[in-house]
Design a protein around this motif. Structure first.
Motif, PDB file in Angstrom:
ATOM      1  N   MET A 181      97.855  67.805 154.376  1.00 55.75           N
ATOM      2  CA  MET A 181      97.119  68.919 154.983  1.00 55.75           C
ATOM      3  C   MET A 181      95.617  68.673 155.031  1.00 55.75           C
ATOM      4  O   MET A 181      94.928  69.177 155.917  1.00 55.75           O
ATOM      5  N   VAL A 182      95.093  67.913 154.052  1.00 57.99           N
ATOM      6  CA  VAL A 182      93.661  67.607 154.034  1.00 57.99           C
ATOM      7  C   VAL A 182      93.482  66.102 153.886  1.00 57.99           C
ATOM      8  O   VAL A 182      94.411  65.385 153.521  1.00 57.99           O
ATOM      9  N   ARG A 183      92.278  65.632 154.135  1.00 57.49           N
ATOM     10  CA  ARG A 183      91.996  64.210 154.002  1.00 57.49           C
ATOM     11  C   ARG A 183      92.082  63.780 152.533  1.00 57.49           C
ATOM     12  O   ARG A 183      91.616  64.493 151.639  1.00 57.49           O
ATOM     13  N   ILE A 184      92.696  62.630 152.309  1.00 55.12           N
ATOM     14  CA  ILE A 184      92.836  62.103 150.953  1.00 55.12           C
ATOM     15  C   ILE A 184      91.460  61.856 150.330  1.00 55.12           C
ATOM     16  O   ILE A 184      91.280  61.965 149.107  1.00 55.12           O
ATOM     17  N   GLU A 185      90.462  61.554 151.162  1.00 59.11           N
ATOM     18  CA  GLU A 185      89.104  61.316 150.663  1.00 59.11           C
ATOM     19  C   GLU A 185      88.588  62.501 149.839  1.00 59.11           C
ATOM     20  O   GLU A 185      87.940  62.311 148.799  1.00 59.11           O
ATOM     21  N   TRP A 186      88.903  63.718 150.267  1.00 53.29           N
ATOM     22  CA  TRP A 186      88.450  64.894 149.524  1.00 53.29           C
ATOM     23  C   TRP A 186      89.134  64.987 148.163  1.00 53.29           C
ATOM     24  O   TRP A 186      88.522  65.422 147.175  1.00 53.29           O
ATOM     25  N   LEU A 187      90.395  64.605 148.109  1.00 53.00           N
ATOM     26  CA  LEU A 187      91.117  64.614 146.834  1.00 53.00           C
ATOM     27  C   LEU A 187      90.511  63.606 145.858  1.00 53.00           C
ATOM     28  O   LEU A 187      90.395  63.877 144.652  1.00 53.00           O
ATOM     29  N   LEU A 188      90.138  62.443 146.363  1.00 53.25           N
ATOM     30  CA  LEU A 188      89.545  61.417 145.510  1.00 53.25           C
ATOM     31  C   LEU A 188      88.179  61.858 144.979  1.00 53.25           C
ATOM     32  O   LEU A 188      87.851  61.633 143.804  1.00 53.25           O
ATOM     33  N   ILE A 189      87.387  62.485 145.817  1.00 52.50           N
ATOM     34  CA  ILE A 189      86.070  62.959 145.391  1.00 52.50           C
ATOM     35  C   ILE A 189      86.209  64.018 144.285  1.00 52.50           C
ATOM     36  O   ILE A 189      85.532  63.964 143.255  1.00 52.50           O
ATOM     37  N   GLY A 190      87.119  64.969 144.478  1.00 51.17           N
ATOM     38  CA  GLY A 190      87.312  66.037 143.497  1.00 51.17           C
ATOM     39  C   GLY A 190      87.852  65.542 142.171  1.00 51.17           C
ATOM     40  O   GLY A 190      87.319  65.873 141.102  1.00 51.17           O
ATOM     41  N   THR A 191      88.904  64.730 142.219  1.00 51.31           N
ATOM     42  CA  THR A 191      89.501  64.243 140.970  1.00 51.31           C
ATOM     43  C   THR A 191      88.578  63.251 140.262  1.00 51.31           C
ATOM     44  O   THR A 191      88.528  63.217 139.031  1.00 51.31           O
ATOM     45  N   GLY A 192      87.837  62.456 141.024  1.00 41.64           N
ATOM     46  CA  GLY A 192      86.894  61.530 140.412  1.00 41.64           C
ATOM     47  C   GLY A 192      85.824  62.261 139.615  1.00 41.64           C
ATOM     48  O   GLY A 192      85.485  61.877 138.490  1.00 41.64           O
ATOM     49  N   ALA A 193      85.291  63.350 140.188  1.00 45.29           N
ATOM     50  CA  ALA A 193      84.270  64.140 139.501  1.00 45.29           C
ATOM     51  C   ALA A 193      84.835  64.758 138.219  1.00 45.29           C
ATOM     52  O   ALA A 193      84.175  64.770 137.168  1.00 45.29           O
ATOM     53  N   LEU A 194      86.064  65.265 138.285  1.00 52.88           N
ATOM     54  CA  LEU A 194      86.689  65.865 137.102  1.00 52.88           C
ATOM     55  C   LEU A 194      86.980  64.815 136.026  1.00 52.88           C
ATOM     56  O   LEU A 194      86.853  65.093 134.820  1.00 52.88           O
ATOM     57  N   MET A 195      87.347  63.593 136.419  1.00 56.72           N
ATOM     58  CA  MET A 195      87.562  62.515 135.451  1.00 56.72           C
ATOM     59  C   MET A 195      86.279  62.198 134.697  1.00 56.72           C
ATOM     60  O   MET A 195      86.292  61.912 133.493  1.00 56.72           O
ATOM     61  N   MET A 196      85.152  62.249 135.382  1.00 54.68           N
ATOM     62  CA  MET A 196      83.868  62.010 134.731  1.00 54.68           C
ATOM     63  C   MET A 196      83.571  63.094 133.701  1.00 54.68           C
ATOM     64  O   MET A 196      83.067  62.809 132.602  1.00 54.68           O
ATOM     65  N   VAL A 197      83.899  64.337 134.021  1.00 57.99           N
ATOM     66  CA  VAL A 197      83.700  65.447 133.077  1.00 57.99           C
ATOM     67  C   VAL A 197      84.577  65.248 131.843  1.00 57.99           C
ATOM     68  O   VAL A 197      84.114  65.413 130.697  1.00 57.99           O
ATOM     69  N   VAL A 198      85.841  64.885 132.053  1.00 56.49           N
ATOM     70  CA  VAL A 198      86.765  64.663 130.933  1.00 56.49           C
ATOM     71  C   VAL A 198      86.260  63.546 130.022  1.00 56.49           C
ATOM     72  O   VAL A 198      86.324  63.650 128.789  1.00 56.49           O
ATOM     73  N   SER A 199      85.725  62.477 130.600  1.00 59.08           N
ATOM     74  CA  SER A 199      85.230  61.353 129.799  1.00 59.08           C
ATOM     75  C   SER A 199      84.028  61.762 128.948  1.00 59.08           C
ATOM     76  O   SER A 199      83.878  61.306 127.802  1.00 59.08           O
ATOM     77  N   ILE A 200      83.169  62.626 129.485  1.00 64.63           N
ATOM     78  CA  ILE A 200      82.004  63.115 128.716  1.00 64.63           C
ATOM     79  C   ILE A 200      82.470  63.971 127.541  1.00 64.63           C
ATOM     80  O   ILE A 200      81.962  63.847 126.411  1.00 64.63           O
ATOM     81  N   LEU A 201      83.451  64.832 127.780  1.00 59.14           N
ATOM     82  CA  LEU A 201      84.000  65.655 126.700  1.00 59.14           C
ATOM     83  C   LEU A 201      84.637  64.784 125.620  1.00 59.14           C
ATOM     84  O   LEU A 201      84.521  65.064 124.417  1.00 59.14           O
ATOM     85  N   MET A 202      85.321  63.726 126.029  1.00 59.73           N
ATOM     86  CA  MET A 202      85.938  62.801 125.081  1.00 59.73           C
ATOM     87  C   MET A 202      84.875  62.112 124.226  1.00 59.73           C
ATOM     88  O   MET A 202      85.037  61.964 123.010  1.00 59.73           O
ATOM     89  N   ARG A 203      83.792  61.701 124.871  1.00 59.54           N
ATOM     90  CA  ARG A 203      82.721  60.963 124.169  1.00 59.54           C
ATOM     91  C   ARG A 203      82.100  61.790 123.052  1.00 59.54           C
ATOM     92  O   ARG A 203      81.656  61.247 122.026  1.00 59.54           O
ATOM     93  N   PHE A 204      82.085  63.118 123.195  1.00 62.54           N
ATOM     94  CA  PHE A 204      81.418  63.958 122.199  1.00 62.54           C
ATOM     95  C   PHE A 204      82.398  64.780 121.359  1.00 62.54           C
ATOM     96  O   PHE A 204      81.995  65.726 120.675  1.00 62.54           O
ATOM     97  N   ASN A 205      83.686  64.422 121.389  1.00 66.71           N
ATOM     98  CA  ASN A 205      84.672  65.099 120.554  1.00 66.71           C
ATOM     99  C   ASN A 205      84.627  64.513 119.141  1.00 66.71           C
ATOM    100  O   ASN A 205      84.864  63.316 118.939  1.00 66.71           O
ATOM    101  N   LYS A 206      84.333  65.340 118.147  1.00 64.88           N
ATOM    102  CA  LYS A 206      84.123  64.863 116.776  1.00 64.88           C
ATOM    103  C   LYS A 206      85.380  64.251 116.174  1.00 64.88           C
ATOM    104  O   LYS A 206      85.308  63.260 115.436  1.00 64.88           O
ATOM    105  N   VAL A 207      86.539  64.830 116.455  1.00 66.45           N
ATOM    106  CA  VAL A 207      87.799  64.308 115.906  1.00 66.45           C
ATOM    107  C   VAL A 207      88.052  62.896 116.414  1.00 66.45           C
ATOM    108  O   VAL A 207      88.417  61.988 115.641  1.00 66.45           O
ATOM    109  N   LEU A 208      87.864  62.685 117.720  1.00 70.61           N
ATOM    110  CA  LEU A 208      88.108  61.357 118.304  1.00 70.61           C
ATOM    111  C   LEU A 208      87.071  60.340 117.822  1.00 70.61           C
ATOM    112  O   LEU A 208      87.413  59.190 117.526  1.00 70.61           O
ATOM    113  N   ILE A 209      85.816  60.747 117.754  1.00 68.41           N
ATOM    114  CA  ILE A 209      84.760  59.831 117.313  1.00 68.41           C
ATOM    115  C   ILE A 209      85.030  59.354 115.884  1.00 68.41           C
ATOM    116  O   ILE A 209      84.859  58.177 115.556  1.00 68.41           O
ATOM    117  N   GLU A 210      85.466  60.259 115.040  1.00 62.97           N
ATOM    118  CA  GLU A 210      85.772  59.887 113.645  1.00 62.97           C
ATOM    119  C   GLU A 210      86.945  58.924 113.591  1.00 62.97           C
ATOM    120  O   GLU A 210      86.922  57.947 112.831  1.00 62.97           O
TER     121      GLU A 210
END
Length: 407
Positions: A373-402
């Motif tokens: 229904m929509v261009r795949i390019e838009w899906l890649l842009i949206g999910t890519g941005a969300l993956m970056m957010v998830v990685s930042i949250l992972m980097r600063f999670n105290k349980v994982l860092i320990e």
């Protein structure tokens, strides 16, 4: 330390990885051939989604039990039996194709059986490696294995594309059967690994009790529970980049087989280089830092795939994503192998396989129909941005860092 501490551990792991590489080669030929056949024949996001679900859903249902089996029984024999079952099914389909019946549902059936074999193999392989390899060599061995597999995945799409262009589909099936037979023979007659402690004991509890113990073990370890939640989010968001890029290329750049081959070669070539880099470097001292950085770069690359209009630039970005994948996978696997008790390794890796096998199809259930229904390019842009957010949250999670700190 592995249960097998003999001086010949290198010979054992080389033989084991060689057999798995050979088996992967045949499997990769079939995997690419099936995916491309369906993509080029239908050019439908819905059909591609159905194929992906058939290739993952059986793994989801079987993985919890497969993890229990990997802890209760001889892991080497489980790998052999899974390989044999896949080879037998592939041989049957090859004969059916040879007789002239070439329906897409047959390819879906092959994908489903192969998924069940993967469910049994994945936790058994990941749990067997620490039995043969000293703990301080796990990163090097896992990274080297990643590079070898990437080399095979670099060659196999090119060969699969040639075979699919000039030879019938069944020829690829027969190659897979032959490579599986050689791999099974090598493991059965030439690799000797002591059976792990739990498998040597009389099993006094049932499957479901062992399954419950495995989930309780994960629940009681905040690190495992947390990293699996992040892992689930990552696998869901990576679905468009993993599965819809061939369809995107066919729609936006052209439906030539060489283009589909090129993106797989770029990605696999990048992974091969990335595996060599992580084997030599080892990553940051804190493994979570390495995992989070790799996740961030892959998210950024996914976003870029949705924006570039030039195919050669597209291939370069795909190669970069491939380069950072071993920096995500290798520290992740080593962290589990080091932190999880040996008797629970199979069940923990079974849960990991279950997560990956359900979250990516769930992602495709959402993104696959939307891609019509929509261009795949838009899906890649949206999910890519969300993956970056998830990685930042992972980097600063105290349980994982320990948990990621050096042992």
């Amino acid at each position: 330390m592995p249960e097998s501490t003999d001086s010949d551990w290198k010979k054992k792991i080389i033989l084991f990885l060689a057999s798995q590489t050979l088996s992967l080669f045949g499997s990769s030929l079939v995997q690419y051939a099936i995916s491309w056949y369906i993509t080029l024949t239908t050019q439908s996001g819905v059909m591609l989604t159905i194929a992906i679900i058939c290739g993952f859903l059986p793994t989801f249902f079987l993985s919890p039990f497969a993890g229990v089996w990997a802890d209760r029984y001889n892991r080497k024999m489980l790998i052999i039996l899974a390989d044999a079952a896949i080879a037998l099914m592939t041989l049957m389909i090859a004969i059916i194709f040879l007789l002239g019946y070439k329906e897409i549902w047959l390819l879906l059936a092959v994908s489903a059986v192969r998924a069940m074999g993967t469910a049994v193999q994945a936790p058994a392989v990941s749990a067997l490696i620490p039995q043969m390899v000293p703990e301080d060599k796990l990163t090097q061995v896992n990274a080297t294995n990643s590079s070898i597999q990437s080399l095979i995945m670099l060659v196999s799409p090119m060969l699969s594309g040639v075979l699919l262009t000039f030879a019938p589909m069944e020829s690829i099936f027969f190659i897979d059967v032959a490579t599986a037979a050689v791999a099974i023979t090598a493991l059965l007659f030439f690799l000797h690994v002591p059976i792990h402690a739990k498998a040597q004991q009389n099993q006094k509890t049932g499957y479901f009790n062992d399954l419950k113990e495995g989930y309780q073990y994960i629940k009681n370890h905040d690190f495992l529970l947390t990293i699996f939640i992040f892992c689930a989010a990552y696998f869901f968001l990576v679905a468009p980049a993993a599965f819809l890029t061939p369809l995107q290329v066919a729609r936006s750049f052209g439906s030539d087989v060489w283009r589909l081959t090129a993106i797989e070669v770029a990605f696999s070539g990048g992974m091969m280089v990335g595996g060599i880099v992580i084997a030599a470097w080892g990553g940051f001292k804190n493994k979570i830092h390495t995992i989070a950085l790799a996740s961030f770069i892959s998210g950024l690359g996914t976003l870029a795939l949705g924006m570039v209009p030039i195919f050669w630039v597209y291939l370069a970005i795909m190669a970069v994503i491939g380069i950072v994948m071993p920096a995500f996978n290798t520290p992740f696997i080593v962290l589990l192998q080091q932190k999880v008790e040996g008797d629970f390794l199979g069940r923990v890796f079974g849960v990991l396989t279950m997560i990956s096998s359900v979250m990516m199809p769930m992602g495709m259930l959402v993104f696959g129909p939307v891609a019509d229904m929509v261009r795949i390019e838009w899906l890649l842009i949206g999910t890519g941005a969300l993956m970056m957010v998830v990685s930042i949250l992972m980097r600063f999670n105290k349980v994982l860092i320990e948990a990621g700190k050096p042992t």
